[in-house]
Design an enzyme around this catalytic site. Structure first.
Site, mmCIF file in Angstrom:
data_model
loop_
_atom_site.group_PDB
_atom_site.id
_atom_site.type_symbol
_atom_site.label_atom_id
_atom_site.label_comp_id
_atom_site.label_asym_id
_atom_site.label_seq_id
_atom_site.Cartn_x
_atom_site.Cartn_y
_atom_site.Cartn_z
ATOM 1 N N CYS A 34 1.026 -1.320 0.006
ATOM 2 C CA CYS A 34 0.032 0.057 -0.069
ATOM 3 C C CYS A 34 0.890 1.339 -0.005
ATOM 4 C CB CYS A 34 -0.818 -0.238 1.205
ATOM 5 S SG CYS A 34 -1.804 1.395 1.685
ATOM 6 N N CYS B 20 0.133 3.977 2.747
ATOM 7 C CA CYS B 20 0.684 3.480 3.930
ATOM 8 C C CYS B 20 1.941 3.777 4.191
ATOM 9 C CB CYS B 20 0.617 1.689 4.090
ATOM 10 S SG CYS B 20 -1.249 1.255 4.015
#
Length: 100
Positions: free
Chosen positions: A24, A27
């Site tokens: 991600c 993230c």
């Protein structure tokens, strides 16, 4: 149920849990922001990262379906949750709204 996680969120010190996935990109972008948040608030909070791929039951238990997701716990209570990228000042403001 994850006994280690359950014990962790029982802390008197507020715990910011960052539910994330390895692949991600948002993230990864949140990593330095959370480090700044932790540094700014010093010993008032702890930050814990949880890999949702490695802990799918835990992610399911907290209904995590978007990443990153931040959850704030204190003494076992979920005080706040937010999904997506946020800036340092916004995260700090939200945390301070919920802790004493």
């Amino acid at each position: 149920m994850n006994p280690d996680f359950d014990a962790l969120i029982q802390s008197e010190i507020p715990i910011v849990v960052d539910f994330r996935k390895t692949d991600c990109e948002p993230c990864s972008l949140l990593d330095p922001v959370l480090e700044q948040v932790k540094h700014t608030l010093e010993k008032r909070i702890e930050v814990v990262r949880v890999d949702a791929d490695a802990n799918p039951e835990l992610a399911h238990q907290y209904r995590i379906s978007y990443f990153p997701s931040l959850l704030l716990f204190q003494e076992g209570r979920l005080l706040w949750r937010q999904t997506g990228l946020m800036g340092k000042d916004e995260i700090i403001a939200r945390i301070l709204e919920h802790i004493s």
